[in-house]
Design a protein around this motif. Sequence first.
Motif, PDB file in Angstrom:
ATOM      1  N   MET A  32       0.832  -1.198   0.000  1.00 48.07           N
ATOM      2  CA  MET A  32       0.000   0.000   0.000  1.00 48.07           C
ATOM      3  C   MET A  32       0.873   1.258   0.000  1.00 48.07           C
ATOM      4  O   MET A  32       0.539   2.253  -0.662  1.00 48.07           O
ATOM      5  N   ALA A  33       1.990   1.226   0.708  1.00 47.76           N
ATOM      6  CA  ALA A  33       2.917   2.359   0.707  1.00 47.76           C
ATOM      7  C   ALA A  33       3.530   2.551  -0.679  1.00 47.76           C
ATOM      8  O   ALA A  33       3.737   3.690  -1.125  1.00 47.76           O
ATOM      9  N   LEU A  34       3.819   1.452  -1.379  1.00 57.89           N
ATOM     10  CA  LEU A  34       4.327   1.537  -2.749  1.00 57.89           C
ATOM     11  C   LEU A  34       3.285   2.192  -3.651  1.00 57.89           C
ATOM     12  O   LEU A  34       3.607   3.075  -4.461  1.00 57.89           O
ATOM     13  N   ALA A  35       2.030   1.801  -3.519  1.00 57.85           N
ATOM     14  CA  ALA A  35       0.964   2.411  -4.317  1.00 57.85           C
ATOM     15  C   ALA A  35       0.867   3.907  -4.024  1.00 57.85           C
ATOM     16  O   ALA A  35       0.726   4.724  -4.945  1.00 57.85           O
ATOM     17  N   GLY A  36       0.963   4.281  -2.764  1.00 60.91           N
ATOM     18  CA  GLY A  36       0.938   5.695  -2.407  1.00 60.91           C
ATOM     19  C   GLY A  36       2.116   6.445  -2.992  1.00 60.91           C
ATOM     20  O   GLY A  36       1.963   7.560  -3.524  1.00 60.91           O
ATOM     21  N   ALA A  37       3.306   5.850  -2.923  1.00 64.94           N
ATOM     22  CA  ALA A  37       4.503   6.475  -3.486  1.00 64.94           C
ATOM     23  C   ALA A  37       4.378   6.628  -4.997  1.00 64.94           C
ATOM     24  O   ALA A  37       4.836   7.620  -5.579  1.00 64.94           O
ATOM     25  N   PHE A  38       3.738   5.665  -5.653  1.00 64.52           N
ATOM     26  CA  PHE A  38       3.503   5.724  -7.088  1.00 64.52           C
ATOM     27  C   PHE A  38       2.649   6.945  -7.438  1.00 64.52           C
ATOM     28  O   PHE A  38       2.992   7.741  -8.316  1.00 64.52           O
ATOM     29  N   TYR A  39       1.534   7.108  -6.750  1.00 65.19           N
ATOM     30  CA  TYR A  39       0.673   8.248  -7.054  1.00 65.19           C
ATOM     31  C   TYR A  39       1.291   9.565  -6.617  1.00 65.19           C
ATOM     32  O   TYR A  39       1.081  10.600  -7.270  1.00 65.19           O
ATOM     33  N   ASP A  40       2.080   9.569  -5.550  1.00 64.01           N
ATOM     34  CA  ASP A  40       2.797  10.786  -5.171  1.00 64.01           C
ATOM     35  C   ASP A  40       3.771  11.193  -6.275  1.00 64.01           C
ATOM     36  O   ASP A  40       3.872  12.370  -6.628  1.00 64.01           O
ATOM     37  N   ALA A  41       4.490  10.201  -6.837  1.00 70.74           N
ATOM     38  CA  ALA A  41       5.418  10.477  -7.936  1.00 70.74           C
ATOM     39  C   ALA A  41       4.660  10.962  -9.166  1.00 70.74           C
ATOM     40  O   ALA A  41       5.100  11.890  -9.860  1.00 70.74           O
ATOM     41  N   MET A  42       3.504  10.356  -9.428  1.00 71.03           N
ATOM     42  CA  MET A  42       2.684  10.773 -10.558  1.00 71.03           C
ATOM     43  C   MET A  42       2.226  12.221 -10.375  1.00 71.03           C
ATOM     44  O   MET A  42       2.341  13.048 -11.290  1.00 71.03           O
ATOM     45  N   ASP A  43       1.705  12.531  -9.187  1.00 74.91           N
ATOM     46  CA  ASP A  43       1.240  13.893  -8.909  1.00 74.91           C
ATOM     47  C   ASP A  43       2.372  14.907  -9.080  1.00 74.91           C
ATOM     48  O   ASP A  43       2.165  15.984  -9.632  1.00 74.91           O
ATOM     49  N   ALA A  44       3.562  14.559  -8.630  1.00 79.62           N
ATOM     50  CA  ALA A  44       4.681  15.492  -8.639  1.00 79.62           C
ATOM     51  C   ALA A  44       5.361  15.623 -10.002  1.00 79.62           C
ATOM     52  O   ALA A  44       5.841  16.710 -10.344  1.00 79.62           O
ATOM     53  N   HIS A  45       5.422  14.542 -10.767  1.00 81.93           N
ATOM     54  CA  HIS A  45       6.264  14.535 -11.965  1.00 81.93           C
ATOM     55  C   HIS A  45       5.545  14.227 -13.275  1.00 81.93           C
ATOM     56  O   HIS A  45       6.137  14.416 -14.344  1.00 81.93           O
ATOM     57  N   GLU A  46       4.335  13.723 -13.222  1.00 86.49           N
ATOM     58  CA  GLU A  46       3.625  13.307 -14.434  1.00 86.49           C
ATOM     59  C   GLU A  46       2.204  13.889 -14.446  1.00 86.49           C
ATOM     60  O   GLU A  46       1.217  13.166 -14.391  1.00 86.49           O
ATOM     61  N   PRO A  47       2.083  15.230 -14.531  1.00 87.99           N
ATOM     62  CA  PRO A  47       0.754  15.844 -14.427  1.00 87.99           C
ATOM     63  C   PRO A  47      -0.231  15.405 -15.513  1.00 87.99           C
ATOM     64  O   PRO A  47      -1.430  15.281 -15.231  1.00 87.99           O
ATOM     65  N   ALA A  48       0.231  15.165 -16.729  1.00 88.73           N
ATOM     66  CA  ALA A  48      -0.692  14.718 -17.785  1.00 88.73           C
ATOM     67  C   ALA A  48      -1.283  13.357 -17.441  1.00 88.73           C
ATOM     68  O   ALA A  48      -2.466  13.114 -17.687  1.00 88.73           O
ATOM     69  N   LEU A  49      -0.477  12.490 -16.868  1.00 85.07           N
ATOM     70  CA  LEU A  49      -0.962  11.174 -16.451  1.00 85.07           C
ATOM     71  C   LEU A  49      -1.894  11.306 -15.253  1.00 85.07           C
ATOM     72  O   LEU A  49      -2.954  10.669 -15.207  1.00 85.07           O
ATOM     73  N   ALA A  50      -1.527  12.121 -14.293  1.00 81.05           N
ATOM     74  CA  ALA A  50      -2.368  12.305 -13.103  1.00 81.05           C
ATOM     75  C   ALA A  50      -3.759  12.798 -13.493  1.00 81.05           C
ATOM     76  O   ALA A  50      -4.766  12.357 -12.924  1.00 81.05           O
ATOM     77  N   LYS A  51      -3.844  13.677 -14.492  1.00 79.61           N
ATOM     78  CA  LYS A  51      -5.134  14.247 -14.904  1.00 79.61           C
ATOM     79  C   LYS A  51      -6.075  13.211 -15.511  1.00 79.61           C
ATOM     80  O   LYS A  51      -7.273  13.467 -15.645  1.00 79.61           O
ATOM     81  N   LEU A  52      -5.560  12.049 -15.868  1.00 75.45           N
ATOM     82  CA  LEU A  52      -6.420  10.978 -16.383  1.00 75.45           C
ATOM     83  C   LEU A  52      -7.170  10.261 -15.266  1.00 75.45           C
ATOM     84  O   LEU A  52      -8.041   9.436 -15.528  1.00 75.45           O
ATOM     85  N   HIS A  53      -6.837  10.567 -14.021  1.00 72.67           N
ATOM     86  CA  HIS A  53      -7.439   9.941 -12.846  1.00 72.67           C
ATOM     87  C   HIS A  53      -8.403  10.908 -12.161  1.00 72.67           C
ATOM     88  O   HIS A  53      -8.356  12.111 -12.400  1.00 72.67           O
ATOM     89  N   GLU A  54      -9.233  10.354 -11.282  1.00 77.26           N
ATOM     90  CA  GLU A  54     -10.069  11.216 -10.455  1.00 77.26           C
ATOM     91  C   GLU A  54      -9.165  11.930  -9.463  1.00 77.26           C
ATOM     92  O   GLU A  54      -8.347  11.292  -8.792  1.00 77.26           O
TER      93      GLU A  54
END
Length: 146
Positions: A32-54
């Motif tokens: 679960m911590a890995l999943a959180g770190a994944f989305y934290d990295a997405m939010d910080a570094h991959e905004p186009a990808l993050a915007k595809l999510h809720e």
Amino acid sequence: MLVDLKVPPSDDWVPTLEDTPYQRIGGDDAVMALAGAFYDAMDAHEPALAKLHELDAQGRVNQGTRERFGLFLIGWLGGPQHYSAQHGHPRLRMRHAHVPVDLAMRDAWLRAMGRALDGRGVTGGLRRFLDERFAQVADFLRNQEG
């Protein structure tokens, strides 16, 4: 059994039913911590990808998405099938069919996961195995050219 200390131990790890990636990572909480770190990295570094999510009110991938992905990862890595028990079969292609997944999005996803694995200290044979498997799944989910 004698071990020749002059020869470094091999890190050509391959998962088994008794030694799964789930166990190697550290179980439910660590996955679960890995999943959180994944989305934290997405939010910080991959905004186009993050915007595809809720997103939540702060513009970050929402907690429900994070939790569902964490539950999926637990089972996919060889742990308990919490995701399937709560949400049914993952049906990855079907669930991602509405999302445009091209090479750029695939690569953004892999960069975010790479950052998460780095941040969680996943190395060696386990890291090589996961990098390969994540790349296979990310490529499998591509549904657009380019």
